[in-house]
Scaffold this motif. Structure first.
Motif, short mmCIF file in Angstrom:
data_model
loop_
_atom_site.label_atom_id
_atom_site.label_comp_id
_atom_site.label_asym_id
_atom_site.label_seq_id
_atom_site.Cartn_x
_atom_site.Cartn_y
_atom_site.Cartn_z
N TRP A 146 -41.96 -29.37 -41.07
CA TRP A 146 -42.86 -30.49 -41.37
C TRP A 146 -42.76 -31.57 -40.29
CZ3 TRP A 146 -46.96 -30.46 -44.13
CH2 TRP A 146 -47.06 -29.68 -45.29
N GLU A 147 -41.58 -31.80 -39.74
CA GLU A 147 -41.45 -32.77 -38.65
C GLU A 147 -42.37 -32.41 -37.48
OE1 GLU A 147 -36.99 -34.71 -38.71
OE2 GLU A 147 -37.39 -33.03 -37.37
N ARG A 148 -42.37 -31.13 -37.12
CA ARG A 148 -43.22 -30.69 -36.02
C ARG A 148 -44.70 -30.87 -36.37
NH1 ARG A 148 -38.87 -26.95 -35.76
NH2 ARG A 148 -39.88 -25.54 -37.25
N GLU A 149 -45.05 -30.57 -37.60
CA GLU A 149 -46.45 -30.66 -38.02
C GLU A 149 -46.91 -32.11 -38.15
OE1 GLU A 149 -49.19 -29.02 -41.71
OE2 GLU A 149 -47.53 -27.80 -40.96
N LEU A 150 -46.06 -32.98 -38.68
CA LEU A 150 -46.44 -34.37 -38.89
C LEU A 150 -46.21 -35.24 -37.66
CD1 LEU A 150 -44.96 -34.92 -42.47
CD2 LEU A 150 -47.34 -34.41 -41.86
N GLY A 151 -45.38 -34.75 -36.74
CA GLY A 151 -45.11 -35.51 -35.52
C GLY A 151 -44.23 -36.72 -35.74
N ARG A 152 -43.33 -36.63 -36.72
CA ARG A 152 -42.40 -37.74 -36.97
C ARG A 152 -41.14 -37.21 -37.63
NH1 ARG A 152 -42.75 -39.80 -42.38
NH2 ARG A 152 -44.54 -39.03 -43.57
N PRO A 153 -40.04 -37.94 -37.52
CA PRO A 153 -38.78 -37.45 -38.09
C PRO A 153 -38.77 -37.54 -39.61
CG PRO A 153 -38.47 -39.62 -37.14
CD PRO A 153 -39.85 -39.19 -36.75
N LEU A 154 -38.06 -36.61 -40.23
CA LEU A 154 -37.85 -36.61 -41.68
C LEU A 154 -36.36 -36.46 -41.93
CD1 LEU A 154 -40.73 -34.20 -42.78
CD2 LEU A 154 -40.65 -36.67 -43.18
N ALA A 155 -35.76 -37.49 -42.45
CA ALA A 155 -34.32 -37.44 -42.73
C ALA A 155 -34.05 -36.51 -43.90
CB ALA A 155 -33.81 -38.84 -43.04
N SER A 156 -32.85 -36.00 -43.98
CA SER A 156 -32.45 -35.24 -45.16
C SER A 156 -32.57 -36.14 -46.38
CB SER A 156 -31.02 -34.74 -45.01
OG SER A 156 -30.92 -33.81 -43.96
N GLY A 157 -33.22 -35.64 -47.44
CA GLY A 157 -33.51 -36.44 -48.61
C GLY A 157 -34.92 -36.99 -48.61
N ALA A 158 -35.66 -36.78 -47.51
CA ALA A 158 -37.00 -37.37 -47.37
C ALA A 158 -37.99 -36.87 -48.40
CB ALA A 158 -37.54 -37.10 -45.96
N PHE A 159 -37.78 -35.67 -48.93
CA PHE A 159 -38.68 -35.13 -49.95
C PHE A 159 -38.17 -35.40 -51.37
CE2 PHE A 159 -41.16 -31.65 -47.45
CZ PHE A 159 -41.66 -32.63 -46.61
N GLY A 160 -37.15 -36.26 -51.46
CA GLY A 160 -36.58 -36.57 -52.77
C GLY A 160 -35.65 -35.49 -53.26
N GLU A 161 -35.17 -34.65 -52.34
CA GLU A 161 -34.28 -33.56 -52.75
C GLU A 161 -32.85 -34.05 -52.89
OE1 GLU A 161 -33.96 -33.16 -48.19
OE2 GLU A 161 -35.45 -33.81 -49.66
N ASN A 162 -32.15 -33.45 -53.85
CA ASN A 162 -30.73 -33.74 -54.05
C ASN A 162 -29.86 -33.02 -53.03
OD1 ASN A 162 -31.74 -33.37 -57.30
ND2 ASN A 162 -30.88 -35.32 -56.65
N LEU A 163 -30.25 -31.79 -52.72
CA LEU A 163 -29.48 -30.96 -51.81
C LEU A 163 -30.36 -30.55 -50.64
CD1 LEU A 163 -27.74 -28.51 -54.35
CD2 LEU A 163 -27.02 -30.82 -53.68
N THR A 164 -29.91 -30.84 -49.44
CA THR A 164 -30.56 -30.33 -48.24
C THR A 164 -29.68 -29.21 -47.71
OG1 THR A 164 -31.31 -32.59 -47.77
CG2 THR A 164 -31.61 -30.95 -46.05
N THR A 165 -30.24 -28.02 -47.64
CA THR A 165 -29.45 -26.84 -47.26
C THR A 165 -29.73 -26.44 -45.82
OG1 THR A 165 -31.13 -25.22 -47.92
CG2 THR A 165 -29.64 -26.02 -49.64
N GLU A 166 -28.85 -25.61 -45.31
CA GLU A 166 -29.01 -25.05 -43.96
C GLU A 166 -28.71 -23.56 -44.02
OE1 GLU A 166 -27.86 -27.03 -39.95
OE2 GLU A 166 -26.13 -25.81 -40.54
N GLY A 167 -29.59 -22.75 -43.41
CA GLY A 167 -29.37 -21.31 -43.35
C GLY A 167 -29.77 -20.57 -44.60
N LEU A 168 -30.46 -21.22 -45.53
CA LEU A 168 -30.81 -20.62 -46.82
C LEU A 168 -32.32 -20.69 -47.02
CD1 LEU A 168 -29.76 -19.49 -49.56
CD2 LEU A 168 -29.61 -21.85 -50.35
N ASP A 169 -32.93 -19.57 -47.32
CA ASP A 169 -34.37 -19.53 -47.57
C ASP A 169 -34.62 -19.98 -49.01
OD1 ASP A 169 -37.07 -19.08 -47.72
OD2 ASP A 169 -36.95 -16.90 -47.45
#
Length: 236
Positions: free
Chosen positions: A93-116
Motif C-alpha cells: 500500500w505504501e508503494r501504491e499510495l506514495g506515502r509511508p504507513l507505520a505499523s499499526g496504520a490500519f488499526g491492527e493490533n499485530l503487524t506480522t512479517e513473513g506471514l501471508d
C-alpha cells in the motif's frame, strides 16, 4: 539451488511479530458511534502485552490489555479479539499510495512479517511467542472510520477491491506477546477457505458463500450464518 524443504523451513523461521499496536479512545468527528470515540489510531508498544479472550461481541472489547475498542457493536469480542496485518501488505500500500504507513496504520493490533495473513485458512492457529495461541476467524470489513483514519477518498471501495483485508483472530490460549516474538503455524485445516476467499464472499462475490461452509464453526459466526442463509435461499 536450495531444496523445497529448505525453503519452507527458512520461510517459517522468518515468521515473526514485527510490532504490537495499542490504541487509546480518541474523540474524532468521523467515528461510527454516538460518543464520537475511536481506538483505531494504534501505535507500537515496546513492553509485553497481555492477550486474552475479551468476552462476547457487544460486551467484550479488545483482546489486548491496554487497547481501546469503542464501537463494540461492530468491533471486538471473542471472534474479533485480535486484528493482524502483514507488514508486506502495508509496504504494498505504501508503494501504491506514495506515502509511508507505520505499523499499526490500519488499526491492527499485530503487524506480522513473513506471514501471508490474508492467505491464512479460517481455523488456522498461530502460536505467537511462547504462550499465546490465536485462531483465524475472518477478514476485516472496512468502514467509514477506517476510511477517514487513512485519509484516502474512496478508500472503502479501494481496500475491498484489493482483497487483502488482514485477519481477525480469537484467543485460544492467553498469555503475553511482544515485538520480535516468533510466529508458528501450529494447525492448518485441510479445507481451502482462506481469509481472502471469506472476505470476497461476504463483500463483492456473494455467490462464493457456499464455499465457506467447510470451515464450519471456526468461521466468524456472522459469516457462517450468511453462508447458511444463502444456501437455504438458493438451494445450492
Amino acid at each position: 539451488m536450495p531444496s523445497t524443504l529448505w525453503v519452507v523451513v527458512a520461510y517459517r523461521a522468518l515468521m515473526k511479530l514485527l510490532s504490537v499496536n495499542l490504541g487509546r479512545a480518541t474523540a474524532v468527528p468521523y467515528a461510527d458511534q454516538p460518543e464520537g470515540l475511536t481506538g483505531i489510531d494504534k501505535r507500537p508498544t515496546d513492553g509485553p502485552v497481555r492477550v486474552a479472550a475479551p468476552g462476547p461481541k457487544g460486551i467484550g472489547a479488545s483482546g489486548l490489555a491496554g487497547d481501546s475498542v469503542c464501537d463494540t457493536r461492530h468491533h471486538g469480542g471473542d471472534d474479533q479479539a485480535v486484528y493482524a496485518v502483514a507488514r508486506e501488505d502495508l509496504d504494498d500500500w505504501e508503494r501504491e499510495l506514495g506515502r509511508p504507513l507505520a505499523s499499526g496504520a490500519f488499526g491492527e493490533n499485530l503487524t506480522t512479517e513473513g506471514l501471508d495473513v490474508s492467505g491464512a485458512r479460517i481455523g488456522e492457529r498461530w502460536r505467537v511467542g511462547a504462550e499465546v495461541v490465536l485462531e483465524v476467524t475472518s477478514g476485516r470489513i472496512p468502514c467509514r472510520t477506517f476510511q477517514e483514519h487513512v485519509g484516502e477518498r474512496g478508500w472503502v471501495k479501494r481496500f475491498t477491491q484489493k482483497g487483502a483485508p488482514g485477519a481477525y483472530l480469537r484467543v485460544i490460549r492467553p498469555g503475553e506477546v511482544r515485538a520480535g516474538d516468533p510466529i508458528e503455524i501450529v494447525h492448518r485445516p485441510d479445507h481451502d477457505v482462506t481469509v481472502a476467499l471469506q472476505f470476497r464472499a461476504v463483500t463483492t462475490e456473494r455467490q462464493l458463500l457456499p464455499r465457506l461452509l467447510p470451515a464450519g464453526e471456526a468461521l466468524h459466526p456472522e459469516a457462517l450464518e450468511a453462508a447458511r442463509k444463502y444456501v437455504a435461499k438458493h438451494g445450492v
